[in-house]
Motif scaffolding. Structure first.
Motif, PDB file in Angstrom:
ATOM      1  N   SER A   1       0.831  -1.199   0.000  1.00 38.81           N
ATOM      2  CA  SER A   1       0.000   0.000   0.000  1.00 38.81           C
ATOM      3  C   SER A   1       0.868   1.254   0.000  1.00 38.81           C
ATOM      4  O   SER A   1       1.962   1.270   0.565  1.00 38.81           O
ATOM      5  N   ASN A   2       0.361   2.317  -0.629  1.00 40.03           N
ATOM      6  CA  ASN A   2       1.057   3.607  -0.615  1.00 40.03           C
ATOM      7  C   ASN A   2       0.590   4.496   0.534  1.00 40.03           C
ATOM      8  O   ASN A   2       0.956   5.669   0.587  1.00 40.03           O
ATOM      9  N   LEU A   3      -0.194   3.943   1.436  1.00 36.14           N
ATOM     10  CA  LEU A   3      -0.689   4.712   2.568  1.00 36.14           C
ATOM     11  C   LEU A   3       0.203   4.496   3.790  1.00 36.14           C
ATOM     12  O   LEU A   3       0.765   3.418   3.991  1.00 36.14           O
ATOM     13  N   ILE A   4       0.316   5.518   4.612  1.00 37.02           N
ATOM     14  CA  ILE A   4       1.216   5.465   5.759  1.00 37.02           C
ATOM     15  C   ILE A   4       0.811   4.406   6.790  1.00 37.02           C
ATOM     16  O   ILE A   4       1.672   3.629   7.242  1.00 37.02           O
ATOM     17  N   PRO A   5      -0.458   4.282   7.194  1.00 38.24           N
ATOM     18  CA  PRO A   5      -0.787   3.288   8.246  1.00 38.24           C
ATOM     19  C   PRO A   5      -0.406   1.851   7.896  1.00 38.24           C
ATOM     20  O   PRO A   5       0.155   1.147   8.752  1.00 38.24           O
ATOM     21  N   PRO A   6      -0.667   1.355   6.667  1.00 38.88           N
ATOM     22  CA  PRO A   6      -0.216  -0.014   6.366  1.00 38.88           C
ATOM     23  C   PRO A   6       1.302  -0.158   6.376  1.00 38.88           C
ATOM     24  O   PRO A   6       1.825  -1.220   6.739  1.00 38.88           O
TER      25      PRO A   6
ATOM     26  N   MET B   1       9.296  10.003  -5.478  1.00 48.39           N
ATOM     27  CA  MET B   1       9.825  11.142  -6.215  1.00 48.39           C
ATOM     28  C   MET B   1      10.619  11.995  -5.223  1.00 48.39           C
ATOM     29  O   MET B   1      10.302  12.011  -4.024  1.00 48.39           O
ATOM     30  N   LEU B   2      11.617  12.686  -5.722  1.00 45.23           N
ATOM     31  CA  LEU B   2      12.468  13.489  -4.853  1.00 45.23           C
ATOM     32  C   LEU B   2      12.209  14.982  -5.051  1.00 45.23           C
ATOM     33  O   LEU B   2      11.541  15.396  -5.985  1.00 45.23           O
ATOM     34  N   SER B   3      12.768  15.740  -4.151  1.00 49.29           N
ATOM     35  CA  SER B   3      12.796  17.202  -4.270  1.00 49.29           C
ATOM     36  C   SER B   3      13.958  17.696  -3.422  1.00 49.29           C
ATOM     37  O   SER B   3      14.675  16.907  -2.793  1.00 49.29           O
ATOM     38  N   HIS B   4      14.157  18.999  -3.387  1.00 49.84           N
ATOM     39  CA  HIS B   4      15.370  19.600  -2.827  1.00 49.84           C
ATOM     40  C   HIS B   4      15.716  19.116  -1.428  1.00 49.84           C
ATOM     41  O   HIS B   4      16.878  18.794  -1.133  1.00 49.84           O
ATOM     42  N   SER B   5      14.744  19.048  -0.540  1.00 53.70           N
ATOM     43  CA  SER B   5      15.056  18.756   0.858  1.00 53.70           C
ATOM     44  C   SER B   5      15.620  17.358   1.069  1.00 53.70           C
ATOM     45  O   SER B   5      16.312  17.108   2.064  1.00 53.70           O
TER      46      SER B   5
ATOM     47  N   GLU C   1       7.507  23.495  -1.695  1.00 52.30           N
ATOM     48  CA  GLU C   1       8.399  22.542  -2.344  1.00 52.30           C
ATOM     49  C   GLU C   1       7.573  21.432  -2.994  1.00 52.30           C
ATOM     50  O   GLU C   1       6.775  20.771  -2.322  1.00 52.30           O
ATOM     51  N   LYS C   2       7.786  21.221  -4.282  1.00 59.89           N
ATOM     52  CA  LYS C   2       7.009  20.247  -5.036  1.00 59.89           C
ATOM     53  C   LYS C   2       7.880  19.050  -5.426  1.00 59.89           C
ATOM     54  O   LYS C   2       9.069  19.204  -5.701  1.00 59.89           O
ATOM     55  N   PRO C   3       7.288  17.845  -5.494  1.00 57.06           N
ATOM     56  CA  PRO C   3       8.050  16.682  -5.979  1.00 57.06           C
ATOM     57  C   PRO C   3       8.353  16.808  -7.456  1.00 57.06           C
ATOM     58  O   PRO C   3       7.582  17.402  -8.212  1.00 57.06           O
ATOM     59  N   ASP C   4       9.494  16.272  -7.853  1.00 55.66           N
ATOM     60  CA  ASP C   4       9.905  16.293  -9.255  1.00 55.66           C
ATOM     61  C   ASP C   4       9.674  14.903  -9.844  1.00 55.66           C
ATOM     62  O   ASP C   4      10.394  13.962  -9.508  1.00 55.66           O
ATOM     63  N   PRO C   5       8.693  14.737 -10.740  1.00 56.74           N
ATOM     64  CA  PRO C   5       8.411  13.410 -11.305  1.00 56.74           C
ATOM     65  C   PRO C   5       9.592  12.805 -12.063  1.00 56.74           C
ATOM     66  O   PRO C   5       9.638  11.587 -12.265  1.00 56.74           O
ATOM     67  N   ALA C   6      10.545  13.646 -12.480  1.00 59.22           N
ATOM     68  CA  ALA C   6      11.707  13.141 -13.213  1.00 59.22           C
ATOM     69  C   ALA C   6      12.759  12.562 -12.279  1.00 59.22           C
ATOM     70  O   ALA C   6      13.675  11.867 -12.733  1.00 59.22           O
TER      71      ALA C   6
ATOM     72  N   PRO D   1       2.897  12.963  -0.712  1.00 53.76           N
ATOM     73  CA  PRO D   1       2.718  13.363  -2.110  1.00 53.76           C
ATOM     74  C   PRO D   1       3.792  12.828  -3.051  1.00 53.76           C
ATOM     75  O   PRO D   1       3.681  13.001  -4.268  1.00 53.76           O
ATOM     76  N   ARG D   2       4.815  12.180  -2.518  1.00 52.44           N
ATOM     77  CA  ARG D   2       5.931  11.721  -3.352  1.00 52.44           C
ATOM     78  C   ARG D   2       5.971  10.203  -3.534  1.00 52.44           C
ATOM     79  O   ARG D   2       6.646   9.707  -4.427  1.00 52.44           O
ATOM     80  N   LEU D   3       5.255   9.483  -2.712  1.00 53.94           N
ATOM     81  CA  LEU D   3       5.293   8.023  -2.742  1.00 53.94           C
ATOM     82  C   LEU D   3       4.407   7.496  -3.873  1.00 53.94           C
ATOM     83  O   LEU D   3       3.228   7.828  -3.952  1.00 53.94           O
TER      84      LEU D   3
END
Length: 226
Positions: free
Chosen positions: A115-120, A136-140, A156-161, A205-207
């Motif tokens: 699952s992509n959800l945190i509780p599972p 996906m990654l971003s600066h931080s 700060e937004k995730p970078d799909p690339a 938002p990145r997973l």
């Protein structure tokens, strides 16, 4: 302040370094696999990366897919790291990129998408199993803060690339916010000795994919037949 609920780091050794190669998923899968075995013995990232690419026919300058990696663990397994140590670079002549003929016992393992959800993810960690995370990654992510905390700015937004595989090895809270402890493959100098706390604000938002390794498999009969 970090409040730790579950921490599986004692199951793993020193964080390893993939260098400049696109092998993050091979490292994540290898370390998650090794953590499920008795005692810490690093498993061969080179072997699993080679067989994942052999299975799909993709060139080794590209990352392997999660499906190919799970199939390789299930069908080929992987030996100890010492049987085929990680290479700084793949040979220019790809005919020279082959496992040693005297590679030792290979250990197989079933795996499944999660699952992509945190509780599972938390529940799996509480059961003593690491979780493979595709993010996906971003600066931080490149500059973990004090104690290895990664909490992005509001804009700060995730970078799909920029896609990367890591291993969830624990969870807790950071300043009251849910956080997942991850193990990276950029060496022990990244974060807190190769680990970091990803806040829910960063991770959710990145997973885009997860996987869980389950029971071990005897792949020796298949290897002998091949």
């Amino acid at each position: 302040m970090i409040d730790i609920v579950t921490d599986l780091r004692p199951l793993l050794g020193t964080a390893r370094d993939q260098g400049a190669r696109p092998t993050c998923l091979a490292f994540a899968a290898s370390d998650a696999h090794a953590a499920l075995r008795d005692g810490w013995c690093p498993l061969s990232c080179e072997y699993i990366f080679f067989h994942a690419h052999k299975r799909t026919g993709t060139p080794p300058n590209r990352g392997a897919s999660l499906a190919a990696m799970l199939d390789t663990l299930r069908l080929d397994g992987q030996p100890a790291e010492s049987d085929w140590p990680y290479l700084d670079a793949v040979p220019f002549d790809l005919s020279q990129w082959v496992p040693p003929i005297d590679v030792g016992q290979c250990f197989g393992r079933h795996g499944t998408n999660g699952s992509n959800l945190i509780p599972p993810i938390q529940a799996t960690l509480d059961s003593g199993k690491p979780v493979l995370l595709l993010t996906m990654l971003s600066h931080s992510f490149y500059t973990p803060g004090i104690e290895g905390v990664i909490d992005p700015a509001n804009d700060e937004k995730p970078d799909p690339a920029l896609r990367h595989a890591i291993v969830a090895v624990g969870h807790g809270t950071v300043g009251g916010q849910t956080a997942i402890l991850v193990r990276n493959s950029w060496g022990a100098s990244w974060g807190a000795y190769g680990h970091a706390w990803l806040t829910e604000k960063f991770l959710t938002p990145r997973l885009f994919g997860t996987a869980i390794l389950t029971e071990d498999i005897d792949v020796s009969s298949r290897a002998a037949a091949a």
